[in-house]
Design a protein around this motif. Sequence first.
Motif, PDB file in Angstrom:
ATOM      1  N   SER A 271      69.722  19.848  -8.002  1.00  0.00           N
ATOM      2  CA  SER A 271      68.519  20.178  -7.242  1.00  0.00           C
ATOM      3  C   SER A 271      68.356  19.234  -6.061  1.00  0.00           C
ATOM      4  CB  SER A 271      67.278  20.068  -8.139  1.00  0.00           C
ATOM      5  OG  SER A 271      67.338  20.983  -9.209  1.00  0.00           O
TER       6      SER A 271
ATOM      7  N   ARG B 261      65.230  18.604  -2.732  1.00  0.00           N
ATOM      8  CA  ARG B 261      64.038  19.061  -2.044  1.00  0.00           C
ATOM      9  C   ARG B 261      64.106  18.574  -0.605  1.00  0.00           C
ATOM     10  NH1 ARG B 261      57.580  17.902  -2.971  1.00  0.00           N
ATOM     11  NH2 ARG B 261      58.106  15.917  -1.977  1.00  0.00           N
TER      12      ARG B 261
ATOM     13  N   ALA C 164      63.676  31.021   3.450  1.00  0.00           N
ATOM     14  CA  ALA C 164      62.354  31.243   2.884  1.00  0.00           C
ATOM     15  C   ALA C 164      61.316  31.001   3.963  1.00  0.00           C
ATOM     16  CB  ALA C 164      62.097  30.303   1.698  1.00  0.00           C
TER      17      ALA C 164
ATOM     18  N   THR D 256      54.735  34.326   0.573  1.00  0.00           N
ATOM     19  CA  THR D 256      56.094  33.835   0.769  1.00  0.00           C
ATOM     20  C   THR D 256      57.089  34.994   0.762  1.00  0.00           C
ATOM     21  OG1 THR D 256      56.385  33.517  -1.615  1.00  0.00           O
ATOM     22  CG2 THR D 256      55.579  31.636  -0.344  1.00  0.00           C
TER      23      THR D 256
ATOM     24  N   TYR E 251      61.609  35.384   0.533  1.00  0.00           N
ATOM     25  CA  TYR E 251      62.857  34.681   0.302  1.00  0.00           C
ATOM     26  C   TYR E 251      64.047  35.588   0.583  1.00  0.00           C
ATOM     27  CZ  TYR E 251      60.029  31.347  -2.376  1.00  0.00           C
ATOM     28  OH  TYR E 251      59.095  30.419  -2.765  1.00  0.00           O
TER      29      TYR E 251
ATOM     30  N   LYS F 258      66.417  33.848  -4.288  1.00  0.00           N
ATOM     31  CA  LYS F 258      65.276  34.199  -5.135  1.00  0.00           C
ATOM     32  C   LYS F 258      65.494  33.709  -6.560  1.00  0.00           C
ATOM     33  CE  LYS F 258      63.579  38.286  -2.685  1.00  0.00           C
ATOM     34  NZ  LYS F 258      63.464  39.770  -2.699  1.00  0.00           N
TER      35      LYS F 258
ATOM     36  N   ARG G 292      65.684  30.697  -7.466  1.00  0.00           N
ATOM     37  CA  ARG G 292      66.259  29.351  -7.462  1.00  0.00           C
ATOM     38  C   ARG G 292      65.526  28.413  -6.511  1.00  0.00           C
ATOM     39  NH1 ARG G 292      71.226  28.534  -5.580  1.00  0.00           N
ATOM     40  NH2 ARG G 292      71.229  30.325  -4.147  1.00  0.00           N
TER      41      ARG G 292
ATOM     42  N   THR H  14      62.106  27.441  -4.072  1.00  0.00           N
ATOM     43  CA  THR H  14      60.670  27.633  -3.958  1.00  0.00           C
ATOM     44  C   THR H  14      60.173  26.954  -2.688  1.00  0.00           C
ATOM     45  OG1 THR H  14      60.396  27.673  -6.362  1.00  0.00           O
ATOM     46  CG2 THR H  14      58.422  27.311  -5.032  1.00  0.00           C
TER      47      THR H  14
ATOM     48  N   SER I 119      56.916  25.791  -0.416  1.00  0.00           N
ATOM     49  CA  SER I 119      55.498  25.478  -0.558  1.00  0.00           C
ATOM     50  C   SER I 119      55.030  24.754   0.695  1.00  0.00           C
ATOM     51  CB  SER I 119      55.237  24.628  -1.805  1.00  0.00           C
ATOM     52  OG  SER I 119      55.940  23.398  -1.731  1.00  0.00           O
TER      53      SER I 119
ATOM     54  N   GLN J  78      62.040  23.460  -2.390  1.00  0.00           N
ATOM     55  CA  GLN J  78      62.637  22.965  -3.617  1.00  0.00           C
ATOM     56  C   GLN J  78      63.817  23.868  -3.961  1.00  0.00           C
ATOM     57  OE1 GLN J  78      61.869  20.220  -5.607  1.00  0.00           O
ATOM     58  NE2 GLN J  78      63.741  20.781  -6.690  1.00  0.00           N
TER      59      GLN J  78
ATOM     60  N   ASN K 231      66.810  24.579  -6.554  1.00  0.00           N
ATOM     61  CA  ASN K 231      67.347  24.357  -7.886  1.00  0.00           C
ATOM     62  C   ASN K 231      68.585  25.216  -8.101  1.00  0.00           C
ATOM     63  OD1 ASN K 231      65.122  22.655  -8.441  1.00  0.00           O
ATOM     64  ND2 ASN K 231      63.920  24.401  -9.199  1.00  0.00           N
TER      65      ASN K 231
END
Length: 121
Positions: free
Chosen positions: A17, A19, A49, A57, A59, A64, A66, A68, A70, A81, A83
Amino acid sequence: QVQLVESGGGLVQAGGSLRVSCVASGSDFRINAMGWYRQVPGKQRELVARIISGGTTNYADSVKGRFTISRDNAKNTVYLQMNSLKPEDTAVYYCNAEVVVVGTVGLLFFWGQGTQVTVSS
């Protein structure tokens, strides 16, 4: 003018992961939407995204479930984020802001300088 500064890219193994963050600064503007795009050499920049001011939102199909996105409106900051990263996620990730300058009409688009994300297999 609006300046976008990204941070948080790097090297990670597949399945890991990361960010990435992007802060918008400037004066007399309102952000309509912020987003993340990515580009690999020889290919067009593609949307990863996007998040609009109300929180909606969207993507790319490839991320999608995986990734995110924000946003902290108070800080003019957008986060991505990521992942379950895959080698095919390797790219330069660019932050984008769709901005309305106070006292004007129409959207202006600004880009960050990009941050490299490399996923090793």
